[in-house]
Motif scaffolding. Structure first.
Motif, PDB file in Angstrom:
ATOM      1  N   LYS A  32       0.925  -0.833   0.249  1.00  0.00           N
ATOM      2  CA  LYS A  32      -0.090   0.207   0.061  1.00  0.00           C
ATOM      3  C   LYS A  32       0.877   1.348  -0.064  1.00  0.00           C
ATOM      4  CE  LYS A  32      -3.970  -2.575   2.943  1.00  0.00           C
ATOM      5  NZ  LYS A  32      -4.629  -2.220   3.731  1.00  0.00           N
ATOM      6  N   GLY A  33       1.968   1.338  -0.315  1.00  0.00           N
ATOM      7  CA  GLY A  33       2.973   2.663  -0.218  1.00  0.00           C
ATOM      8  C   GLY A  33       2.724   2.943  -1.651  1.00  0.00           C
ATOM      9  N   GLU A  34       3.118   4.784  -1.340  1.00  0.00           N
ATOM     10  CA  GLU A  34       2.851   5.498  -2.490  1.00  0.00           C
ATOM     11  C   GLU A  34       3.793   4.624  -3.895  1.00  0.00           C
ATOM     12  OE1 GLU A  34       3.450  10.217  -2.720  1.00  0.00           O
ATOM     13  OE2 GLU A  34       4.700   8.757  -0.847  1.00  0.00           O
ATOM     14  N   MET A  38       0.487   4.255  -7.277  1.00  0.00           N
ATOM     15  CA  MET A  38       0.673   4.689  -8.869  1.00  0.00           C
ATOM     16  C   MET A  38       0.834   3.287  -9.887  1.00  0.00           C
ATOM     17  SD  MET A  38       3.742   8.098  -7.326  1.00  0.00           S
ATOM     18  CE  MET A  38       3.842   8.676  -9.440  1.00  0.00           C
ATOM     19  N   MET A  39       1.827   2.832  -9.720  1.00  0.00           N
ATOM     20  CA  MET A  39       2.113   2.009 -10.442  1.00  0.00           C
ATOM     21  C   MET A  39       0.254   1.150 -10.501  1.00  0.00           C
ATOM     22  SD  MET A  39       5.502   0.074  -9.398  1.00  0.00           S
ATOM     23  CE  MET A  39       5.891  -0.689 -10.966  1.00  0.00           C
ATOM     24  N   ARG A  40      -0.995   0.907  -9.978  1.00  0.00           N
ATOM     25  CA  ARG A  40      -1.466   0.618  -9.960  1.00  0.00           C
ATOM     26  C   ARG A  40      -2.445   1.786 -10.960  1.00  0.00           C
ATOM     27  NH1 ARG A  40      -4.056  -1.220  -3.952  1.00  0.00           N
ATOM     28  NH2 ARG A  40      -2.999  -2.130  -3.661  1.00  0.00           N
ATOM     29  N   LYS A  44      -4.525   2.666 -16.019  1.00  0.00           N
ATOM     30  CA  LYS A  44      -6.075   3.966 -15.987  1.00  0.00           C
ATOM     31  C   LYS A  44      -5.148   4.804 -18.014  1.00  0.00           C
ATOM     32  CE  LYS A  44      -8.267   4.157 -11.937  1.00  0.00           C
ATOM     33  NZ  LYS A  44      -8.425   4.735 -10.815  1.00  0.00           N
ATOM     34  N   MET A  45      -3.924   4.771 -18.077  1.00  0.00           N
ATOM     35  CA  MET A  45      -3.366   5.419 -19.248  1.00  0.00           C
ATOM     36  C   MET A  45      -3.579   5.051 -19.963  1.00  0.00           C
ATOM     37  SD  MET A  45       0.035   6.333 -16.808  1.00  0.00           S
ATOM     38  CE  MET A  45       0.481   7.621 -15.227  1.00  0.00           C
ATOM     39  N   THR A  46      -3.229   5.677 -21.041  1.00  0.00           N
ATOM     40  CA  THR A  46      -3.302   5.744 -22.400  1.00  0.00           C
ATOM     41  C   THR A  46      -1.474   4.092 -22.806  1.00  0.00           C
ATOM     42  OG1 THR A  46      -1.743   7.238 -23.508  1.00  0.00           O
ATOM     43  CG2 THR A  46      -4.063   7.748 -22.806  1.00  0.00           C
ATOM     44  N   PRO A  47      -1.824   4.154 -23.992  1.00  0.00           N
ATOM     45  CA  PRO A  47      -0.507   3.292 -24.121  1.00  0.00           C
ATOM     46  C   PRO A  47       0.934   3.855 -24.186  1.00  0.00           C
ATOM     47  CG  PRO A  47      -2.333   1.991 -25.575  1.00  0.00           C
ATOM     48  CD  PRO A  47      -2.639   3.918 -25.053  1.00  0.00           C
ATOM     49  N   GLU A  48       0.497   5.472 -24.538  1.00  0.00           N
ATOM     50  CA  GLU A  48       1.861   5.900 -24.742  1.00  0.00           C
ATOM     51  C   GLU A  48       2.699   6.462 -23.527  1.00  0.00           C
ATOM     52  OE1 GLU A  48      -1.211   6.474 -26.761  1.00  0.00           O
ATOM     53  OE2 GLU A  48       0.058   5.999 -28.856  1.00  0.00           O
ATOM     54  N   GLU A  49       1.664   6.992 -22.336  1.00  0.00           N
ATOM     55  CA  GLU A  49       1.800   7.319 -21.183  1.00  0.00           C
ATOM     56  C   GLU A  49       2.376   6.822 -20.287  1.00  0.00           C
ATOM     57  OE1 GLU A  49      -1.871  10.782 -20.237  1.00  0.00           O
ATOM     58  OE2 GLU A  49      -2.023   8.247 -19.781  1.00  0.00           O
ATOM     59  N   ARG A  50       1.593   4.643 -20.146  1.00  0.00           N
ATOM     60  CA  ARG A  50       2.663   3.787 -19.944  1.00  0.00           C
ATOM     61  C   ARG A  50       3.709   3.493 -20.423  1.00  0.00           C
ATOM     62  NH1 ARG A  50      -2.594   1.448 -20.385  1.00  0.00           N
ATOM     63  NH2 ARG A  50      -2.014   0.374 -22.322  1.00  0.00           N
ATOM     64  N   ALA A  53       5.851   6.203 -18.159  1.00  0.00           N
ATOM     65  CA  ALA A  53       5.608   6.005 -17.250  1.00  0.00           C
ATOM     66  C   ALA A  53       6.103   4.905 -16.168  1.00  0.00           C
ATOM     67  CB  ALA A  53       4.345   6.217 -15.813  1.00  0.00           C
ATOM     68  N   GLY A  54       5.938   4.003 -17.136  1.00  0.00           N
ATOM     69  CA  GLY A  54       5.893   2.058 -16.226  1.00  0.00           C
ATOM     70  C   GLY A  54       7.999   2.494 -16.020  1.00  0.00           C
ATOM     71  N   PRO A  55       8.299   2.493 -17.311  1.00  0.00           N
ATOM     72  CA  PRO A  55       9.750   2.484 -16.533  1.00  0.00           C
ATOM     73  C   PRO A  55      10.128   3.689 -15.686  1.00  0.00           C
ATOM     74  CG  PRO A  55       9.584   2.134 -19.396  1.00  0.00           C
ATOM     75  CD  PRO A  55       8.036   2.507 -18.494  1.00  0.00           C
ATOM     76  N   ALA A  56       9.889   4.486 -15.580  1.00  0.00           N
ATOM     77  CA  ALA A  56      10.300   5.361 -14.727  1.00  0.00           C
ATOM     78  C   ALA A  56       9.730   5.092 -13.369  1.00  0.00           C
ATOM     79  CB  ALA A  56       9.403   6.642 -15.206  1.00  0.00           C
ATOM     80  N   LEU A  57       8.690   4.404 -13.521  1.00  0.00           N
ATOM     81  CA  LEU A  57       8.447   3.769 -12.173  1.00  0.00           C
ATOM     82  C   LEU A  57       8.778   2.411 -11.703  1.00  0.00           C
ATOM     83  CD1 LEU A  57       4.335   3.549 -11.819  1.00  0.00           C
ATOM     84  CD2 LEU A  57       5.556   5.882 -10.351  1.00  0.00           C
ATOM     85  N   ASN A  58       9.099   1.768 -12.455  1.00  0.00           N
ATOM     86  CA  ASN A  58      10.177   0.277 -12.147  1.00  0.00           C
ATOM     87  C   ASN A  58      11.429   0.938 -11.531  1.00  0.00           C
ATOM     88  OD1 ASN A  58       8.458  -1.308 -12.386  1.00  0.00           O
ATOM     89  ND2 ASN A  58       8.585  -1.580 -14.514  1.00  0.00           N
ATOM     90  N   ALA A  59      12.458   1.721 -12.183  1.00  0.00           N
ATOM     91  CA  ALA A  59      13.367   2.018 -11.982  1.00  0.00           C
ATOM     92  C   ALA A  59      13.329   3.174 -10.623  1.00  0.00           C
ATOM     93  CB  ALA A  59      14.257   3.600 -13.101  1.00  0.00           C
TER      94      ALA A  59
END
Length: 357
Positions: A32-34, A38-40, A44-50, A53-59
């Protein structure tokens, strides 16, 4: 996302203990962390946004986890350094001595009685534990029909078919050593014969293997008075009493004539055995004047020489002296049992050049 990174990396840097590290981990990358929340939102994002945002959050998640692990290791190192500064150990010091060896009570009793009889002029004689039935029975005037020669009492050695040698047994007493000693030395002779013996018996006071010491004195003019003095001096020395009273009761042994069971005066006050006092009597050994046929079997002329013999159970002596109630405990116990009866250290010279209790 940069603000989030700066926030948690700053908190990690300022964490003072592992509890604080765990709290930051839960707040940042826990279920339930911050960052987990955000990863959840990626769904809801478009494919371009994912894709951005996806690689940035994982990093960010990996960087925070790495920072948490590094800080935890740094705190552990700091704790170890502090402990090393506050504690010290000189590894160059010698270890504390800890004696592991100990004489078994039976060995201790054997050492003691050997020393006592040596002072009275008795040498130590030894012989084989596997004997012919001639040395074990015939030479000792034990007839063929005697119960001791039955297989229910004596361990006979297996013989292959066609083996015509005399029967062999595990010796039932150390008396065969007396015959061998007379054959070897002649008369006069004064020896004790300690060692292990075997009989088919097992209960609180009997075991299939036990230990005996037998004494033999052959010379001109030896009498029952010499036997009585020898046994009295031995009992006083072994049980460490100044005075002792022995009672000789008529008995029968094939190898002595006359024969006598020997009792010792004692008391059992409070369940504790006291030798040399009281109104009770306890049998401790068998004895007698050596039968002429036994002297002749040893190659000595019974018309010229006579002597006495006695037999004592070493295990029984150890039980009486050290307060050990069950004979079987000698053979199926460990060092803890020995320590219970005081056999935990070797601090007295013994006959073998070592130390004893």
């Amino acid at each position: 996302m940069d603000d989030l990174k700066a926030k948690y990396l700053g908190q990690i840097a300022e964490a003072a203990d592992e509890a604080a590290i765990e709290a930051i981990r839960v707040a940042a990358v826990g279920k339930k962390g911050e960052i987990a929340l955000m990863m959840r939102e990626l769904g809801k994002m478009t494919p371009e946004e994912r894709q951005t945002a996806g690689p940035a959050l994982n990093a960010l998640k990996d960087e925070i986890n790495s920072a948490l692990a590094a800080k935890k290791a740094a705190l552990a190192d700091a704790a170890l350094d502090e402990r090393l500064r506050s504690e010290w150990l000189d590894v160059t010091l010698p270890v504390r001595p800890r004696r592991q060896g100990t004489l078994h009570p039976i060995s201790q009793a054997s050492e003691e009685l050997t020393a006592i009889f040596a002072e009275m002029g008795f040498a130590v004689a030894e012989g084989p534990r596997i004997e012919t039935d001639w040395y074990n029975f015939d030479a000792l005037n034990i007839p063929g029909h005697h119960p001791a020669r039955a297989e229910m009492d004596t361990f006979y050695m297996h013989r292959a078919e066609g083996d015509n040698r005399p029967p062999h047994v595990l010796r039932t007493h150390t008396s065969p050593v007396q015959i061998r000693s007379m054959e070897l030395q002649g008369a006069p002779i004064r020896v004790i014969c300690p060692g292990g013996v075997y009989r088919a018996d097992y209960d609180q006071t009997h075991t299939p293997m036990f230990h005996q010491v037998e004494g033999l004195a052959i010379d001109k003019g030896i009498s029952m008075a010499n036997l009585k003095w020898t046994l009295e001096e031995f009992v006083k020395a072994f049980f460490e009493v100044d005075d002792v009273e022995l009672r000789f009761r008529a008995s029968h042994f094939p190898f002595t004539e006359p024969s006598a069971e020997v009792d010792i005066r004692c008391s059992w006050e409070g369940g504790q055995l006291k030798i040399g006092e009281g109104d009770d009597w306890m049998e401790i050994l068998g004895s007698g004047m050596v039968h002429p046929k036994v002297i002749a079997a040893g190659g000595i002329d019974p018309e010229v020489y006579q002597g006495f013999a006695f037999g004592i159970g070493i295990d029984r002596l150890a039980m009486l002296k050290y307060g050990i109630p069950d004979l079987r405990a000698f053979f199926d116990s460990d060092l803890r049992w020995l320590r219970h009866y005081g056999f935990a250290a070797l601090d007295m010279p013994n006959l073998h050049g070592g130390l004893s209790r």
